[in-house]
Design a protein around this motif. Structure first.
Motif, short mmCIF file in Angstrom:
data_model
loop_
_atom_site.label_atom_id
_atom_site.label_comp_id
_atom_site.label_asym_id
_atom_site.label_seq_id
_atom_site.Cartn_x
_atom_site.Cartn_y
_atom_site.Cartn_z
N GLN A 1 50.43 33.87 37.92
CA GLN A 1 50.05 33.31 39.23
C GLN A 1 51.12 33.59 40.28
OE1 GLN A 1 49.03 29.14 38.70
NE2 GLN A 1 46.87 29.69 38.49
N TYR A 2 52.39 33.45 39.87
CA TYR A 2 53.49 33.67 40.83
C TYR A 2 53.47 35.11 41.36
CZ TYR A 2 58.09 33.95 42.91
OH TYR A 2 59.12 34.14 43.81
N ASN A 3 53.23 36.08 40.46
CA ASN A 3 53.23 37.49 40.87
C ASN A 3 51.99 37.88 41.67
OD1 ASN A 3 55.73 38.21 39.70
ND2 ASN A 3 54.81 38.39 37.68
N LYS A 4 50.91 37.10 41.53
CA LYS A 4 49.64 37.47 42.15
C LYS A 4 49.40 36.77 43.49
CE LYS A 4 46.10 36.26 39.71
NZ LYS A 4 45.22 36.20 38.52
N LEU A 5 49.84 35.50 43.61
CA LEU A 5 49.48 34.69 44.78
C LEU A 5 50.61 34.64 45.82
CD1 LEU A 5 48.04 31.58 42.88
CD2 LEU A 5 46.70 33.34 44.03
N ARG B 1 59.29 24.03 37.83
CA ARG B 1 58.45 25.19 37.56
C ARG B 1 58.60 26.26 38.66
NH1 ARG B 1 54.23 23.02 34.01
NH2 ARG B 1 55.52 21.84 32.57
N VAL B 2 58.66 25.80 39.91
CA VAL B 2 58.81 26.74 41.04
C VAL B 2 60.15 27.47 40.94
CG1 VAL B 2 59.12 26.90 43.55
CG2 VAL B 2 57.23 25.55 42.61
N SER B 3 61.20 26.72 40.58
CA SER B 3 62.54 27.31 40.43
C SER B 3 62.53 28.37 39.33
CB SER B 3 63.55 26.22 40.12
OG SER B 3 64.78 26.79 39.75
N PHE B 4 61.88 28.06 38.20
CA PHE B 4 61.80 29.03 37.10
C PHE B 4 61.05 30.28 37.54
CE2 PHE B 4 59.62 31.03 33.56
CZ PHE B 4 60.65 31.21 32.65
N ALA B 5 59.88 30.07 38.16
CA ALA B 5 59.03 31.21 38.55
C ALA B 5 59.74 32.10 39.56
CB ALA B 5 57.70 30.71 39.12
N SER B 6 60.34 31.49 40.59
CA SER B 6 60.94 32.28 41.67
C SER B 6 62.20 33.02 41.23
CB SER B 6 61.26 31.40 42.88
OG SER B 6 62.17 30.39 42.51
N THR B 7 62.80 32.58 40.13
CA THR B 7 64.01 33.25 39.62
C THR B 7 63.69 34.18 38.44
OG1 THR B 7 65.23 31.25 40.18
CG2 THR B 7 66.37 32.85 38.82
N CYS B 8 62.84 33.71 37.53
CA CYS B 8 62.72 34.37 36.23
C CYS B 8 61.45 35.18 36.01
CB CYS B 8 62.87 33.34 35.11
SG CYS B 8 64.43 32.43 35.24
N CYS B 9 60.50 35.14 36.95
CA CYS B 9 59.28 35.94 36.80
C CYS B 9 59.45 37.32 37.45
CB CYS B 9 58.08 35.23 37.43
SG CYS B 9 57.62 33.71 36.55
N LEU B 10 60.64 37.60 37.99
CA LEU B 10 60.89 38.86 38.71
C LEU B 10 61.41 39.93 37.76
CD1 LEU B 10 62.73 37.21 41.74
CD2 LEU B 10 60.34 37.91 41.64
N PRO B 11 61.19 41.22 38.10
CA PRO B 11 61.68 42.30 37.22
C PRO B 11 63.20 42.29 37.06
CG PRO B 11 60.16 43.17 38.88
CD PRO B 11 60.44 41.75 39.26
N ASP B 12 63.94 41.81 38.07
CA ASP B 12 65.41 41.83 38.00
C ASP B 12 65.97 40.43 37.72
OD1 ASP B 12 64.63 40.82 40.42
OD2 ASP B 12 66.26 41.71 41.56
N ALA B 13 65.23 39.61 36.98
CA ALA B 13 65.65 38.23 36.70
C ALA B 13 67.02 38.21 36.02
CB ALA B 13 64.62 37.55 35.80
N PRO B 14 67.94 37.30 36.46
CA PRO B 14 69.26 37.22 35.83
C PRO B 14 69.17 36.67 34.40
CG PRO B 14 69.00 35.50 37.49
CD PRO B 14 67.79 36.35 37.57
N PRO B 15 69.60 37.42 33.39
CA PRO B 15 69.35 37.02 31.99
C PRO B 15 69.98 35.72 31.55
CG PRO B 15 70.76 38.99 32.10
CD PRO B 15 70.27 38.72 33.48
N ALA C 1 67.85 32.39 30.65
CA ALA C 1 67.89 31.91 29.26
C ALA C 1 68.10 30.40 29.25
CB ALA C 1 69.03 32.60 28.50
N SER C 2 68.94 29.91 30.17
CA SER C 2 69.17 28.45 30.23
C SER C 2 67.95 27.73 30.79
CB SER C 2 70.40 28.13 31.09
OG SER C 2 70.18 28.49 32.43
N LYS C 3 67.22 28.37 31.70
CA LYS C 3 66.01 27.74 32.28
C LYS C 3 64.86 27.69 31.27
CE LYS C 3 66.68 28.72 37.22
NZ LYS C 3 66.34 27.44 37.85
N VAL C 4 64.79 28.67 30.36
CA VAL C 4 63.76 28.66 29.31
C VAL C 4 63.94 27.41 28.44
CG1 VAL C 4 62.95 29.78 27.20
CG2 VAL C 4 63.35 31.12 29.24
#
Length: 467
Positions: A410-414, A446-460, A464-467
């Motif tokens: 949803q984050y990548n589409k909307l 959830r918004v913080s996770f999506a905006s940081t970790c759903c991106l192709p260049d997400a900081p690993p 990992a701590s957000k997961v």
């Protein structure tokens, strides 16, 4: 600065030499004499800003002044042979004092429990974890020139600190090349009769080195966090999500090649290692995937391979496609000599069927499979162990995978506001007992996770701590 780049090859051999008192002094003095005071100082600002990327400008400044003064005093002709050892001991004592002006580091206390050379080498090996995302924002041309005219030296020092601490994982030769061309651009254009045209021309010329700095910092951050095998899997999963019709056999060699680039070049002091190997890798990816996927063909059209690579990295996952059912690896396969390969293939099949699953979740699964094999394959009854643990993993992970995939999809589409609105609605339905404050907290999480970790260049590390 060219002298600094030439010196890097000489420094590469130094790691193999015995790290004793005479060696440390000789290495520093050789570096100081070869570079000259100003270039040595520049290199010291960059390397220490990289090492202590969370340190303040003032803390880095204190450290640089001490190191440069020590080299200037003790590398002079006729200096007492014990000068450097005495000075570096005093520096380590200052580092261990309660009111030390140097960058704070949680490992300092452990180093300070040692004495003499052991303490000094321990302190020298300390390094801050990298910034999750580059924080350097380039000011406007007008602001650059104002700061430059006010105090050229202060401007250069502050830029070197901000840029090197922001891109602390970029290989040193890349960082040296990037900072050198940037400072050259500013000093040329700020005295030019037509600064706007000058900046435009210089920025175009710097485009490749700017992209190389950004890309290599991203690549090496992932390599530092994951190691070679996990980087290979991460890249494999990313390609599987971008081109799900490609087979495991098509993509695995490309993933292994990408991991080899990281392994060879992230810590290399060879001047052109990262650029040369990355361009060779990009050419391989373009040759293998352009005919198979139109988006890769579009990315690979350009004449600048660095831009092509950046385009591929930034490419979002393809929409999930219907693929035939695939069988899970058997217990015998998981514990056989190719067990790691069977586990990787299984996760590859998962990634290509769930193209919205973020890298951080797939990396967690990779770790879980490794742990599973490690705990069960050496037991007396691997099959019983694997069966029970796999059932538990499936029960815990499948609902989580579904949520993560849906969230990132949803984050990548909307559009962002629409994404947030729908997420609020679904959370309200899923958590009818929650108070408005609790719902808001869940939503922000959830918004913080999506905006940081759903991106192709997400900081690993951060993800990992957000997961």
């Amino acid at each position: 600065m060219r002298a600094a780049l030439a010196l890097l090859l000489l420094l590469a051999a130094a790691h193999a030499i015995h790290r004793g008192k005479a060696y440390v002094r000789e290495k520093i003095c050789q570096e100081y004499r070869m570079l000259g005071k100003e270039n040595f100082r520049t290199l010291t600002i960059i390397t220490n800003s990289q090492k202590y990327s969370n340190g303040t400008f003032e803390e880095i400044g204190h450290l640089v002044r001490e190191i440069v003064t020590l080299a200037e005093t003790c590398c002079a002709d006729g200096a007492d042979p014990s000068c450097y050892d005495t000075g570096s001991t005093a520096l380590s004592v200052k580092s261990c004092s309660a009111d030390s002006p140097f960058p704070a580091h949680p490992g300092t206390a452990e180093c300070c429990a040692h004495e003499g050379l052991e303490r000094k080498l321990c302190l020298a090996a300390l390094r801050h974890p990298p910034q999750p995302l580059p924080r350097y924002l380039q000011p406007s041309d007008k602001e650059l020139c104002q700061a430059f005219r006010q105090d050229p030296r202060e401007f250069a020092d502050r830029f070197l600190y901000e840029y090197a601490s922001s891109y602390s994982q970029a290989p040193l030769p890349v960082l040296l090349g990037s900072t050198r061309t940037f400072l050259s651009m500013v000093s040329t254009c700020c005295i030019s009769p037509a600064p706007t045209a000058c900046f435009l021309k210089e920025k175009l010329e710097r485009k490749t080195i700017s992209l190389l700095t950004l890309t290599s910092n991203r690549i090496c951050s992932r390599f530092s966090a994951y190691g070679k095998d996990k980087v290979s899997f991460s890249y494999l999963a990313s390609l599987a999500q971008k081109v799900p019709t490609a087979s495991f056999e098509d993509l695995l060699p490309l993933a292994e090649d990408a991991a080899e680039v990281s392994s060879q070049c992230c810590d290399s002091v060879a001047e052109d290692c990262m650029q040369k190997k990355l361009l060779e890798h990009t050419a391989k990816v373009c040759t293998a995937l352009s005919a198979r996927d139109g988006r890769f063909a579009d990315c690979c059209k350009g004449k600048n391979l660095m831009e092509n690579h950046f385009c591929i990295l930034a490419m979002p996952p393809a929409p999930a496609s219907k693929l035939p059912e695939v069988s899970e690896p058997t217990n015998k396969e998981l514990c056989g000599k190719d067990g790691a390969l069977h586990a990787t293939r299984s996760l590859f099949e998962l990634a290509r069927r769930h193209s919205s699953l973020p890298d951080a979740v797939l990396a967690k699964l990779y770790d879980s499979f490794g742990k599973l094999r490690g705990e069960c394959c050496s037991t007396k009854d691997p099959s019983t162990c694997l069966d029970s643990k796999r059932k538990r993993m499936e029960a815990e992970l499948l609902p989580f995978l579904e949520k993560a995939s849906q969230l990132c999809g949803q984050y990548n589409k909307l559009p962002f506001l629409e994404f947030k609105k729908r997420l609020r609605e679904s959370l309200t339905q899923a958590e009818p007992e929650a108070s408005p404050a609790q719902l808001e907290q869940l939503l922000e999480q959830r918004v913080s996770f999506a905006s940081t970790c759903c991106l192709p260049d997400a900081p690993p590390l951060l993800c990992a701590s957000k997961v």
